[in-house]
Each structure stands twice: as structure tokens, then as C-alpha cells.
Scaffold this active site. Structure first.
Site, short mmCIF file in Angstrom:
data_model
loop_
_atom_site.label_atom_id
_atom_site.label_comp_id
_atom_site.label_asym_id
_atom_site.label_seq_id
_atom_site.Cartn_x
_atom_site.Cartn_y
_atom_site.Cartn_z
N ILE A 41 -3.20 -28.31 -61.35
CA ILE A 41 -4.19 -28.59 -59.95
C ILE A 41 -5.48 -27.86 -60.05
O ILE A 41 -5.24 -26.52 -59.81
CB ILE A 41 -3.37 -28.33 -58.96
CG1 ILE A 41 -2.10 -29.35 -59.00
CG2 ILE A 41 -4.05 -28.92 -57.77
CD1 ILE A 41 -2.27 -30.73 -59.23
N GLU A 45 3.81 -13.09 -70.43
CA GLU A 45 4.82 -12.62 -69.42
C GLU A 45 6.34 -12.33 -70.35
O GLU A 45 7.02 -11.21 -70.15
CB GLU A 45 5.06 -13.64 -68.43
CG GLU A 45 4.27 -13.53 -67.33
CD GLU A 45 3.87 -14.81 -66.70
OE1 GLU A 45 4.19 -15.96 -67.12
OE2 GLU A 45 3.63 -14.68 -65.39
N ASP A 105 -4.20 -18.44 -58.47
CA ASP A 105 -5.63 -19.24 -58.08
C ASP A 105 -5.24 -20.11 -57.02
O ASP A 105 -3.84 -19.96 -56.58
CB ASP A 105 -5.86 -20.17 -59.36
CG ASP A 105 -4.54 -21.21 -59.67
OD1 ASP A 105 -4.37 -22.25 -59.02
OD2 ASP A 105 -3.87 -20.55 -60.46
N MET A 110 4.25 -25.89 -62.77
CA MET A 110 4.64 -26.99 -63.73
C MET A 110 5.98 -26.93 -64.31
O MET A 110 6.25 -27.69 -65.14
CB MET A 110 3.54 -27.05 -64.80
CG MET A 110 2.25 -27.03 -64.39
SD MET A 110 0.72 -27.04 -65.55
CE MET A 110 1.09 -28.64 -66.33
N GLU A 111 6.80 -26.21 -63.64
CA GLU A 111 8.21 -26.14 -64.30
C GLU A 111 9.43 -25.93 -63.43
O GLU A 111 10.45 -26.44 -63.73
CB GLU A 111 8.19 -24.98 -65.27
CG GLU A 111 7.38 -24.90 -66.47
CD GLU A 111 6.03 -24.54 -66.28
OE1 GLU A 111 5.93 -23.62 -65.06
OE2 GLU A 111 5.01 -24.73 -67.03
N GLY A 145 -0.31 -22.00 -58.31
CA GLY A 145 -1.56 -22.13 -57.62
C GLY A 145 -1.05 -22.08 -56.14
O GLY A 145 -0.36 -22.88 -55.75
N1 ADE Z 1 0.02 -22.20 -62.35
C1 ADE Z 1 -0.89 -21.49 -62.04
N2 ADE Z 1 -1.80 -22.36 -61.22
C2 ADE Z 1 -1.62 -23.52 -61.31
C3 ADE Z 1 -2.14 -24.80 -60.99
N3 ADE Z 1 -3.40 -24.60 -60.18
N4 ADE Z 1 -1.61 -25.91 -60.98
C4 ADE Z 1 -0.41 -26.08 -61.63
N5 ADE Z 1 0.19 -24.97 -62.27
C5 ADE Z 1 -0.20 -23.57 -61.93
#
Ligand code: ADE
Length: 273
Positions: free
Chosen positions: A175, A16, A220, A196-197, A82
Site C-alpha cells: 500500500i 530480518e 511507513d 502482506m503475510e 505500514g
Molecule cells: N509492509 C511494510 N509496509 C507496507 C505497506 N505499506 N503495504 C504493505 N505491506 C507493507
């Protein structure tokens, strides 16, 4: 006073950041805190682009350096997430209205999810930047074959894509089981997606009174197949969406107008883009 606002653009993954840097042909590089910060110009906006790396600590450190050392006026985070809520599908875009750390738990001293001594668990995104990012995201999805190319649409079997706005969860955990995502859904039913950020950057921006916004591509469904094709998806879909949305955002927001709206100085509470 600067001629244009200085925007920190933070990406979570190499692909990215590379896509953004390709749009900054004359960028300069500076290294601080073990990170490369790339300074350049995009549609008249001064940009400082940086790879945060993954997780809340890395994100908070990156945001603090952007503010303290590079004097950015606002921050935009782009990456993947996600999907949690029903209907938030792979290939959709999520623009955050607020952020929460799902793994923060200082109970029984403080309510679960509350950031101790802040008296709050949710941190709001800047509303004007969020509205502008959501408009940019809708414009990109309206012509997504231009952003992605027909091959990527076929390869990932992407159906009709949507833009969602709402709560983004952050935590130091990828996750990747149906059980974990179901637990998050049960605990925080209004959450759209998990990453996560974002909530860490939101807390830093809250401390400094700096406007912050984030746009994420759903890579996802945060379940047992979350890791499958993840990097390929980032390369072929998410990084292309990120760069297209940012290009649209910067093009649609004349730098002079952004300055006139009072975002010239850091630490301007409520300042909007
Ligand atoms: N970023 C993209 N998919 C994620 C997930 N399943 N868990 C945490 N961060 C993510």
C-alpha cells in the site's frame, strides 16, 4: 515428549532472517519446498527460522511446511508493516491481536472479507503469546538506543515510540498511496497497520490448531512516500527491533515453563505460551 517447544520463526525479508540467524550459532540447514529452514537453539527454545518471502501464498506455504515437515508447536512472524490508524507512527511496534485479509472479496456469495466456508473474516492471535510479545516489545522500546544505537534514531528522526496491539491487515499489495490507505481506513476503521503475510499464516494456524503471534515494526505510513528508504529502514531499524524483541521473548519464557503450559504437541487448540 520434547524438552522444549519448537518455535517456527518466520521473517519476511532477508535482513530480518539474517539478524535472527546471527543468534543461532550452531544452526543446521534443511531445504524443503525451495526454502532454507534453519534449525537451532535460542535460550533453550528449539527454533526453526525461515524466510517466507513476500505475500500470502508464500507465507501460507511456509507455515504449512513448518507444521507438517518440522513439527513446530507454534509460529511467530516478524517483519514490517505500514501504519494506518492515526498515531501508529514510523518506528512504532505493532503486536497483532487479530488478522484479516483486506483483499479477500467473494461477495455477493459471502460477505466481503469473510473467508469462504470459515464463517469468519478475522483470525485471532494466541493471547498469551501476544501478551508476552507485547511485554517484550515494551521492554525493547524502553531501551531502544540499546537495540538501535543513537545513529539510527537520528538518521530516521524517530520520535517517542509506542507499542500498539490490535487488528493487522494483510493483502497481496504494497500500500503506497494516500488514496489506498484512506480506503482501507474507511473500510476497516479499527485496523492498526497493513502488511502482506500475517492473515495467511493465521488461517493456516487456525486450520491446524496451532498458536500464532506476530510483531511488526512500522516502516511507513502506507502512503505515497511508503517506499522511500524502505530497505535501509529494514536494515537499520526493523531487523534490530525484531531480533531484540524475540531475544527478550525467548529469554523471558523459560522453555520448560512453556512445555508445562501444555504446548508440547501440535494441534493443541487454545494452547498458549
Ligand atoms: N509492509 C511494510 N509496509 C507496507 C505497506 N505499506 N503495504 C504493505 N505491506 C507493507
Amino acid at each position: 515428549m520434547r524438552a522444549a517447544p519448537r518455535v517456527g520463526v518466520v521473517a519476511a525479508l532477508h535482513q530480518e532472517l539474517a539478524a535472527v540467524l546471527a543468534r543461532l550459532p550452531h544452526e543446521r540447514r534443511q531445504q524443503v519446498g525451495g526454502r532454507d529452514f534453519w534449525l537451532g537453539d535460542w535460550h533453550g527454545h528449539e527454533l526453526v527460522a525461515v524466510l517466507a518471502r513476500v505475500g500470502k501464498v508464500a507465507a501460507a506455504t511456509t507455515a504449512t511446511i513448518l507444521i507438517e515437515r518440522f513439527g513446530v508447536d507454534r509460529i511467530i512472524f516478524t517483519g514490517t508493516a505500514g501504519g494506518l490508524a492515526p498515531g501508529v507512527a514510523v518506528g512504532d511496534l505493532v503486536v497483532a491481536r487479530s488478522f484479516l485479509q483486506h483483499d479477500l472479496d467473494a461477495s455477493p456469495l459471502f460477505p466481503r472479507h469473510e473467508v469462504p466456508l470459515y464463517g469468519q473474516s478475522r483470525f485471532a492471535a494466541d493471547s498469551a503469546m501476544t501478551a508476552a510479545l507485547a511485554a517484550a516489545a515494551r521492554a525493547v522500546l524502553a531501551q531502544r538506543d540499546v537495540a538501535l544505537g543513537p545513529q539510527a534514531l537520528q538518521e530516521f528522526e524517530l520520535g517517542a515510540a509506542r507499542v500498539h496491539e490490535g487488528l493487522l491487515l494483510s493483502g497481496d499489495r504494497f500500500i503506497a498511496t494516500a488514496q489506498a490507505s484512506q480506503a482501507l481506513r474507511a473500510e476497516l476503521p479499527d485496523a492498526l497497520a497493513v502488511e502482506m503475510e500475517g492473515a495467511a499464516v493465521a488461517q493456516v494456524c487456525h486450520d491446524y490448531g496451532l498458536p500464532f503471534a506476530a510483531v511488526r515494526t512500522i516502516s511507513d505510513r502506507a502512503d505515497d512516500s511508503a517506499h522511500v528508504d524502505f530497505m535501509r529502514f529494514v536494515q537499520r531499524v526493523a531487523s534490530r527491533y525484531s531480533v531484540a524483541v524475540l531475544a527478550h521473548y525467548f529469554r523471558a519464557m523459560p522453555a520448560r515453563e512453556a512445555m508445562m503450559r501444555g504446548c508440547a504437541a501440535p494441534a493443541t487448540p487454545g494452547c498458549s505460551g
